[in-house]
Enzyme design. Structure first.
Site, PDB file in Angstrom:
ATOM      1  N   GLU A  39       2.457  14.913 -15.408  1.00 35.91           N
ATOM      2  CA  GLU A  39       2.166  13.821 -14.476  1.00 35.91           C
ATOM      3  C   GLU A  39       1.648  12.593 -15.217  1.00 35.91           C
ATOM      4  OE1 GLU A  39       3.066  13.534 -11.559  1.00 35.91           O
ATOM      5  OE2 GLU A  39       3.577  15.573 -10.990  1.00 35.91           O
ATOM      6  N   TYR A 122      -3.663   9.529  -7.832  1.00 29.77           N
ATOM      7  CA  TYR A 122      -2.328  10.130  -7.791  1.00 29.77           C
ATOM      8  C   TYR A 122      -2.292  11.452  -8.558  1.00 29.77           C
ATOM      9  CZ  TYR A 122       2.257  11.410  -9.177  1.00 29.77           C
ATOM     10  OH  TYR A 122       3.364  12.183  -9.419  1.00 29.77           O
ATOM     11  N   ASP A 140       3.100   8.145  -5.006  1.00 32.39           N
ATOM     12  CA  ASP A 140       3.439   7.255  -6.118  1.00 32.39           C
ATOM     13  C   ASP A 140       4.285   6.100  -5.559  1.00 32.39           C
ATOM     14  OD1 ASP A 140       5.919   8.340  -5.645  1.00 32.39           O
ATOM     15  OD2 ASP A 140       6.280   9.017  -7.698  1.00 32.39           O
ATOM     16  N   CYS A 195      16.383   7.060  -2.530  1.00 32.54           N
ATOM     17  CA  CYS A 195      15.857   5.834  -1.917  1.00 32.54           C
ATOM     18  C   CYS A 195      15.280   4.927  -3.001  1.00 32.54           C
ATOM     19  CB  CYS A 195      14.779   6.188  -0.884  1.00 32.54           C
ATOM     20  SG  CYS A 195      14.379   4.805   0.194  1.00 32.54           S
ATOM     21  N   CYS A 205      21.530  10.315   1.941  1.00 34.31           N
ATOM     22  CA  CYS A 205      20.114  10.584   2.224  1.00 34.31           C
ATOM     23  C   CYS A 205      19.943  11.536   3.414  1.00 34.31           C
ATOM     24  CB  CYS A 205      19.387   9.275   2.506  1.00 34.31           C
ATOM     25  SG  CYS A 205      17.625   9.516   2.811  1.00 34.31           S
ATOM     26  N   CYS A 211      15.850   7.300   9.713  1.00 31.81           N
ATOM     27  CA  CYS A 211      15.267   6.216   8.930  1.00 31.81           C
ATOM     28  C   CYS A 211      15.191   4.918   9.741  1.00 31.81           C
ATOM     29  CB  CYS A 211      16.106   5.977   7.672  1.00 31.81           C
ATOM     30  SG  CYS A 211      15.515   4.583   6.700  1.00 31.81           S
TER      31      CYS A 211
HETATM   32  S1  SF4 Z   1      18.269   6.237   4.758  1.00 34.84           S
HETATM   33 FE1  SF4 Z   1      16.241   5.294   4.610  1.00 34.84          FE
HETATM   34  S2  SF4 Z   1      15.017   6.730   3.420  1.00 34.84           S
HETATM   35 FE2  SF4 Z   1      17.189   7.264   3.098  1.00 34.84          FE
HETATM   36  S3  SF4 Z   1      17.822   6.135   1.272  1.00 34.84           S
HETATM   37 FE3  SF4 Z   1      18.317   4.850   3.019  1.00 34.84          FE
HETATM   38  S4  SF4 Z   1      16.511   3.535   3.248  1.00 34.84           S
HETATM   39 FE4  SF4 Z   1      15.884   5.261   1.977  1.00 34.84          FE
END
Ligand code: SF4
Length: 298
Positions: A39, A122, A140, A195, A205, A211
């Site tokens: 880390e 963190y 982070d 992301c 994603c 999202c």
């Molecule tokens: S859908 Fe949302 S969380 Fe996923 S990569 Fe795109 S912006 Fe990022």
């Protein structure tokens, strides 16, 4: 916790189980010290450069007591060209503190972790979660960005506000500690691989259905995109060159030898003064050594 946020974590964990990178510090039962070292190294250095350095570090100092028994100078030497070498010094101080305060075992309590030298908000939570399976928000830069986009619908996270960031991320964690720790790892990995700051791959994603930023049509960032930091010609470069000479040396290095690494006297002196102030280098008469190699007066 709402259904949506719990489903967000569940989706992230499912994705993580199938897509996480196979990294040695993630092996089950690897132990808290290797995780802590990883880390610290990963904070300002990419995985690809950390991998060999981490392996070499752990091969030489598999336990905190091993590092504590060695000199700070050796820690700086082993750090090599990973950058931001104060981290080597802090890791050494941390190992000494773990030995003195906790009998050589990395403590399990968040407060005890936070009290260790070089272990910030963190790192302490990352160790508590990933080594000990505790429920803590591990936040982070990547996680802050992911949460800002997926939950708040913002293009980016804006300036760090630690309490608010911790609250926002904790709200997403499952109740069961081991699931929460896995969700934290999943959020970090998603932020690092999918992301990303410049080119989020929403099509890949697992959070796309939920999202908020994607649903809003991915509004453009409000501010200008941050430019990558310049390195050539900076004091950091000069510091790196000075340290490289001292790392290679087997004894005190005359100032005149260091004068050869950079022609700008003012900048070189400033960089050397910075290294001394940071405790990385010691000056004795007209020679320099790495921290802890200077011996004692008398
Ligand atoms: S859908 Fe949302 S969380 Fe996923 S990569 Fe795109 S912006 Fe990022």
């Amino acid at each position: 916790m709402s259904t949506t946020t719990s489903e967000l974590a569940a989706d992230a964990i499912r994705w993580y189980d199938e897509n996480a990178r196979d990294l040695p510090w993630r092996e089950p039962g690897i132990g808290a010290w290797p995780i802590l070292v990883s880390e610290v190294m990963l904070q300002q250095t990419p995985v690809i450069r950390v991998l060999p350095a981490w392996r070499a570090w752990l091969a030489r100092w598999p336990r905190p007591a091993d590092l504590a028994a060695d000199t700070p100078a050796e820690a700086i030497r082993m750090w090599g060209r990973l950058g931001y070498p104060r981290r080597a010094l802090r890791l050494h101080e941390c190992a000494v503190a773990v030995l003195a305060r906790h009998g050589g075992e990395v403590p399990t309590g968040l407060d005890e972790l936070l009290a260790l030298p070089g272990v910030g908000a963190y790192t302490a939570r990352a160790v508590a979660a990933f080594a000990y399976g505790q429920r803590h928000p591990v936040v982070d830069t990547n996680v802050r960005r992911l949460v800002a986009r997926a939950v708040a619908g913002e293009p980016d996270a804006g300036p760090a506000t630690r309490p608010a960031d911790l609250v926002a991320t904790e709200a997403l964690l499952p109740v069961a500690p081991d699931r929460a720790a896995r969700a934290s790892a999943a959020f970090m990995e998603l932020g690092a691989l999918v992301c990303t700051a410049r080119a989020p791959r929403c099509v890949d994603c697992p959070l796309a259905y939920r999202c908020a930023w994607l649903a809003s049509g991915r509004t453009a960032p409000a501010g200008p995109t941050r430019r990558p930091q310049r390195y050539a010609g900076t004091d950091r470069q000069v510091r790196g060159r000075l340290l490289a000479v001292l790392r290679e040396a087997t004894g005190p290095v005359p100032r005149a030898r260091l004068d050869l690494v950079w022609s700008d006297d003012l900048q070189r002196s400033r960089a050397l003064a910075g290294l001394i102030e940071d405790g990385l280098v010691e000056m004795r008469d007209d020679t320099c050594v790495l921290a802890g190699e200077g011996g004692t007066d008398g």
